[in-house]
Write an enzyme that holds these catalytic residues in place. Structure first.
Site, mmCIF file in Angstrom:
data_model
loop_
_atom_site.group_PDB
_atom_site.id
_atom_site.type_symbol
_atom_site.label_atom_id
_atom_site.label_comp_id
_atom_site.label_asym_id
_atom_site.label_seq_id
_atom_site.Cartn_x
_atom_site.Cartn_y
_atom_site.Cartn_z
ATOM 1 N N ASP A 118 -46.306 58.308 5.045
ATOM 2 C CA ASP A 118 -45.930 57.970 6.684
ATOM 3 C C ASP A 118 -46.578 57.755 7.957
ATOM 4 O OD1 ASP A 118 -43.818 59.036 3.971
ATOM 5 O OD2 ASP A 118 -43.217 60.043 5.760
ATOM 6 N N ARG A 161 -46.745 66.921 11.414
ATOM 7 C CA ARG A 161 -45.912 66.383 10.865
ATOM 8 C C ARG A 161 -45.691 65.156 12.070
ATOM 9 N NH1 ARG A 161 -42.720 66.729 6.797
ATOM 10 N NH2 ARG A 161 -41.452 65.431 7.146
ATOM 11 N N GLU A 216 -47.460 71.552 0.226
ATOM 12 C CA GLU A 216 -47.314 70.588 -0.007
ATOM 13 C C GLU A 216 -48.850 70.275 0.467
ATOM 14 O OE1 GLU A 216 -44.790 69.455 3.564
ATOM 15 O OE2 GLU A 216 -44.644 67.334 3.070
HETATM 16 C C1 GLC Z 1 -42.915 62.365 2.876
HETATM 17 C C2 GLC Z 1 -44.174 61.433 1.935
HETATM 18 C C3 GLC Z 1 -43.929 60.977 0.570
HETATM 19 C C4 GLC Z 1 -43.464 61.620 -0.603
HETATM 20 C C5 GLC Z 1 -41.667 62.614 0.585
HETATM 21 C C6 GLC Z 1 -41.022 63.629 -0.058
HETATM 22 O O1 GLC Z 1 -42.069 61.801 3.058
HETATM 23 O O2 GLC Z 1 -44.552 61.270 3.066
HETATM 24 O O3 GLC Z 1 -45.072 60.600 -0.017
HETATM 25 O O4 GLC Z 1 -42.832 61.373 -1.770
HETATM 26 O O5 GLC Z 1 -42.089 63.373 1.764
HETATM 27 O O6 GLC Z 1 -42.758 64.561 -1.082
#
Ligand code: GLC
Length: 430
Positions: free
Chosen positions: A161, A194, A391
């Site tokens: 992102d 974030r 994560e």
């Molecule tokens: C965030 C990450 C993306 C992932 C999502 C759910 O948006 O950047 O890659 O698919 O979270 O885990």
């Protein structure tokens, strides 16, 4: 740990599909589910197929598989279905994500055949057809000029992102929105890990623009203020195309095989042209400015999952990856530590992601760089053993960050901890 990984998948199961993690990501996400299906294939083949089947419920008539399928309501995530305003049978977002689907399908199919399941061919065939339609969408909607490279129109499509790769292009996107922004993510996770508020304003500006186009691919392409022919996306699409070719052969589909082979040729030729020997990396192309994307991020190595590079390229890539690993507790950082943009705790600006390592290790194995592949796999497995199914991880300390009990980290653990020795990744060639 193996049992704990399965428990994470069970806990995030919402009835045939898996949420990435509770609350922070309470719906079905596209590439997360593809990785999760490969994790399930180790111990529950039926459930592995289900994960992909439920994702395909969200597939649009034009072939696009959306990045989020909103199977059931939740108020812990922004932007929800009302912001996207799409018109599919069930609520979905309006953009897509990296097509790991084809790769996952081959993986699940091989596991089903090895287990002697009588339903393997039928279930694979239905999903193969969905995957083929989505690859056709990719080429027509996202490479209308035949560059052999597919473009993202939104940073969220990349799966990375807030990567520094998008900084220059995103700076040109106005921060104004018609949608009121009500972030929920910073209520679940430390805001310092974030994306920033200003990034979010631009992310939502893009959603507003594309919603105003009625989510029509040609209209979006014409007005998109953000358009990047991305080497990570193209690499993953080319790899999944090779895996679909393998399945077309297994299923005896000659016409489909030929169509996929021509897609594969176009994509691998396009990718090969993005190699920059002076940087020892592949680079994306910003189609708005016409410039190469110079930021050193994990995306620059992703073409290895699809290309068989020559000896000089492989040596250069290995040396560059080793340079990024120097002094790190766990690699590979999502942004080069020598870059000014490197922030070891902020999401895609430095942290290590288990699924990225999974893909990179596959690419390195496929190209014969077994030692480096193993090193990356083992450091991923150790990071998870030390810090849990987080994560992502701080590369400088190994600390687990972001949300916890993450499905794709659990799936990565199940797959990578079994790699151990030997070249187990399947190298695929049409
Ligand atoms: C965030 C990450 C993306 C992932 C999502 C759910 O948006 O950047 O890659 O698919 O979270 O885990």
């Amino acid at each position: 740990m193996d049992e704990a990984a399965r428990a994470v998948l069970a806990r995030n199961d919402r009835g045939g599909y898996t949420v990435p993690t509770d609350r922070l990501y309470p719906f079905q996400w596209n590439w997360d589910s593809a990785f999760v299906a490969m994790g399930f294939a180790i111990f529950d083949i039926d459930r592995a197929y289900r994960e992909l089947e439920r994702l395909v419920e969200g597939q649009w008539d034009d072939g696009m598989i959306p990045h989020i399928v909103f199977h059931a309501p939740s108020d812990t995530y922004f932007p929800g279905p009302e912001v996207w305003g799409t018109r599919h049978r069930i609520a979905t977002s309006g953009i897509t994500q990296p097509p790991v689907f084809g790769m996952a399908l081959r993986h699940v199919h091989d596991a089903a055949v090895a287990a002697g399941r009588p339903d393997a061919a039928d279930r694979t065939l239905a999903l193969f057809q969905a995957a083929l339609r989505s690859h056709r969408w990719w080429l027509s909607a996202r490479d209308p000029h035949g560059l052999g490279l597919v473009s993202i129109l939104h940073p969220w499509e990349s799966g990375s992102d807030n990567s520094p790769a998008w900084d220059e292009a995103l700076a040109r996107v106005p921060p104004t929105t018609t949608t009121a922004i009500r972030r929920k993510d910073t209520g679940h996770v430390d805001p310092a890990m974030r994306p920033r508020d200003e990034d979010y304003q631009r992310f939502i500006h893009l959603v507003d623009v594309y919603r105003d186009c009625g989510w029509e691919p040609a209209r979006q392409w014409a007005v998109a203020p953000f358009k990047i022919a991305d080497v990570q996306m193209t690499g993953i699409l080319a790899r999944s195309t090779a895996d679909l070719i393998y399945l077309a052969e297994a299923l005896g589909l000659e016409g489909e095989r030929a169509e996929l082979a021509s897609m594969h040729h176009a994509l691998t030729t396009g990718l090969a042209g993005r190699w920059r020997p002076d940087l020892a990396r592949f680079v994306s192309l910003d189609l708005v400015s016409g410039e190469d994307v110079g930021a050193p991020t994990q995306a620059c190595f992703m073409p290895l999952v699809a290309l068989h590079v020559d000896h000089t390229q492989l040596q250069a890539v290995e040396a560059e990856i080793k340079r990024w690993l120097e002094g790190m507790v766990v690699g590979l950082p999502s942004t080069a530590p020598y870059s000014q943009a490197f922030e070891p705790k902020r999401y895609w600006r430095g942290p290590v992601w288990a699924v990225v390592n999974w893909l990179l290790a596959d690419g390195l194995r496929m190209n014969g760089a077994l030692e480096l592949a193993r090193q990356i796999e083992q450091s991923t497995v150790s990071a998870i053993e030390r810090s849990g199914f987080c994560e992502y991880f701080d590369p400088t300390t190994g600390e687990g960050l972001g949300g916890d009990a993450f499905s794709w980290t659990a799936a990565a653990y199940l797959v990578l901890s079994r790699r151990g020795h030997g070249p187990s990744a399947q190298a695929t060639r049409p």
